[in-house]
Design a protein around this motif. Structure first.
Motif, PDB file in Angstrom:
ATOM      1  N   ARG A   1       0.847  -1.202   0.000  1.00 52.10           N
ATOM      2  CA  ARG A   1       0.000   0.000   0.000  1.00 52.10           C
ATOM      3  C   ARG A   1       0.879   1.248   0.000  1.00 52.10           C
ATOM      4  O   ARG A   1       2.011   1.205   0.460  1.00 52.10           O
ATOM      5  N   PRO A   2       0.318   2.358  -0.495  1.00 53.53           N
ATOM      6  CA  PRO A   2       1.116   3.595  -0.486  1.00 53.53           C
ATOM      7  C   PRO A   2       1.644   3.913   0.911  1.00 53.53           C
ATOM      8  O   PRO A   2       0.921   3.830   1.899  1.00 53.53           O
ATOM      9  N   ALA A   3       2.913   4.255   0.969  1.00 50.39           N
ATOM     10  CA  ALA A   3       3.569   4.519   2.252  1.00 50.39           C
ATOM     11  C   ALA A   3       3.134   5.843   2.872  1.00 50.39           C
ATOM     12  O   ALA A   3       3.357   6.063   4.055  1.00 50.39           O
TER      13      ALA A   3
ATOM     14  N   ALA B   1      -4.860  11.407   7.303  1.00 49.61           N
ATOM     15  CA  ALA B   1      -6.178  11.369   6.655  1.00 49.61           C
ATOM     16  C   ALA B   1      -6.314  12.452   5.590  1.00 49.61           C
ATOM     17  O   ALA B   1      -7.348  12.517   4.914  1.00 49.61           O
ATOM     18  N   LEU B   2      -5.308  13.280   5.419  1.00 49.60           N
ATOM     19  CA  LEU B   2      -5.405  14.415   4.507  1.00 49.60           C
ATOM     20  C   LEU B   2      -5.838  14.037   3.085  1.00 49.60           C
ATOM     21  O   LEU B   2      -6.714  14.712   2.528  1.00 49.60           O
ATOM     22  N   PRO B   3      -5.305  12.981   2.465  1.00 46.92           N
ATOM     23  CA  PRO B   3      -5.790  12.653   1.111  1.00 46.92           C
ATOM     24  C   PRO B   3      -7.287  12.347   1.067  1.00 46.92           C
ATOM     25  O   PRO B   3      -7.962  12.681   0.097  1.00 46.92           O
TER      26      PRO B   3
ATOM     27  N   ILE C   1     -12.806  13.919  -0.495  1.00 46.90           N
ATOM     28  CA  ILE C   1     -14.240  14.118  -0.245  1.00 46.90           C
ATOM     29  C   ILE C   1     -14.621  15.583  -0.419  1.00 46.90           C
ATOM     30  O   ILE C   1     -15.691  15.899  -0.938  1.00 46.90           O
ATOM     31  N   THR C   2     -13.729  16.483  -0.051  1.00 41.58           N
ATOM     32  CA  THR C   2     -13.987  17.914  -0.269  1.00 41.58           C
ATOM     33  C   THR C   2     -14.072  18.203  -1.762  1.00 41.58           C
ATOM     34  O   THR C   2     -14.970  18.922  -2.218  1.00 41.58           O
ATOM     35  N   SER C   3     -13.172  17.629  -2.519  1.00 40.96           N
ATOM     36  CA  SER C   3     -13.182  17.823  -3.969  1.00 40.96           C
ATOM     37  C   SER C   3     -14.460  17.288  -4.589  1.00 40.96           C
ATOM     38  O   SER C   3     -15.053  17.924  -5.476  1.00 40.96           O
TER      39      SER C   3
END
Length: 131
Positions: free
Chosen positions: A41-43, A48-50, A55-57
Motif C-alpha cells: 500500500r502507499p507509504a 487522513a489528509l488525502p 471528499i472535499t473535492s
C-alpha cells in the motif's frame, strides 16, 4: 442551493472513487511510482489528509455540477449521467493529460486518473437529478 443533493451526489462520487481506486490500485501504484510499504500500500497513508481532500473535492464538483445542471435544466438521470461524463471527459481529463504529459507521467496513469474523473463525474451527474 439545496445541500442534500450536493452532499449525496458528492458522497456517491467519492464512493465510486473508492471502488475505482480499489480496482485499479496495483496498476495505479506501478504507474505512479508512489512508494509502498511492506503490504504494497502507499507509504504516505499516515494521515487522513488525502481522504479529506478527496471528499472535499467531490463536494465541490457536485455543487458546481448542481449549479450548472439547474441553469441547463438537466433533470433526468440519463442526461445527468451523460452531462457528468462529458464534464469529466472534456474538462477534467484534458487538464490531467496536460499536466501528466508535461510531468512525463506514464500514459497508463493518465488513463486511470482521467477515467476516474470522467466516470466519477458521471456518477455525480446521475445522482443530482434524483432530487
Amino acid at each position: 442551493m439545496p445541500i442534500l443533493p450536493i452532499v449525496l451526489a458528492g458522497l456517491a462520487g467519492w464512493a465510486f472513487g473508492a471502488a475505482w481506486c480499489s480496482i485499479f490500485a496495483k496498476p495505479w501504484i506501478a504507474a505512479s511510482g508512489v512508494a509502498t510499504d511492506d503490504t504494497g500500500r502507499p507509504a504516505n497513508r499516515k494521515t487522513a489528509l488525502p481522504y479529506v481532500i478527496s471528499i472535499t473535492s467531490a463536494m465541490v464538483v457536485a455543487a458546481t455540477m448542481y449549479y450548472a445542471f439547474d441553469m441547463l435544466d438537466i433533470v433526468t438521470v440519463g442526461k445527468g449521467f451523460t452531462s457528468g461524463l462529458g464534464i469529466g471527459a472534456c474538462f477534467a481529463a484534458p487538464w490531467l493529460a496536460t499536466n501528466y504529459g508535461f510531468a512525463g507521467r506514464p500514459f497508463k496513469l493518465t488513463l486511470i486518473d482521467a477515467g476516474y474523473a470522467a466516470f466519477g463525474s458521471a456518477v455525480i451527474g446521475a445522482v443530482i437529478p434524483l432530487f
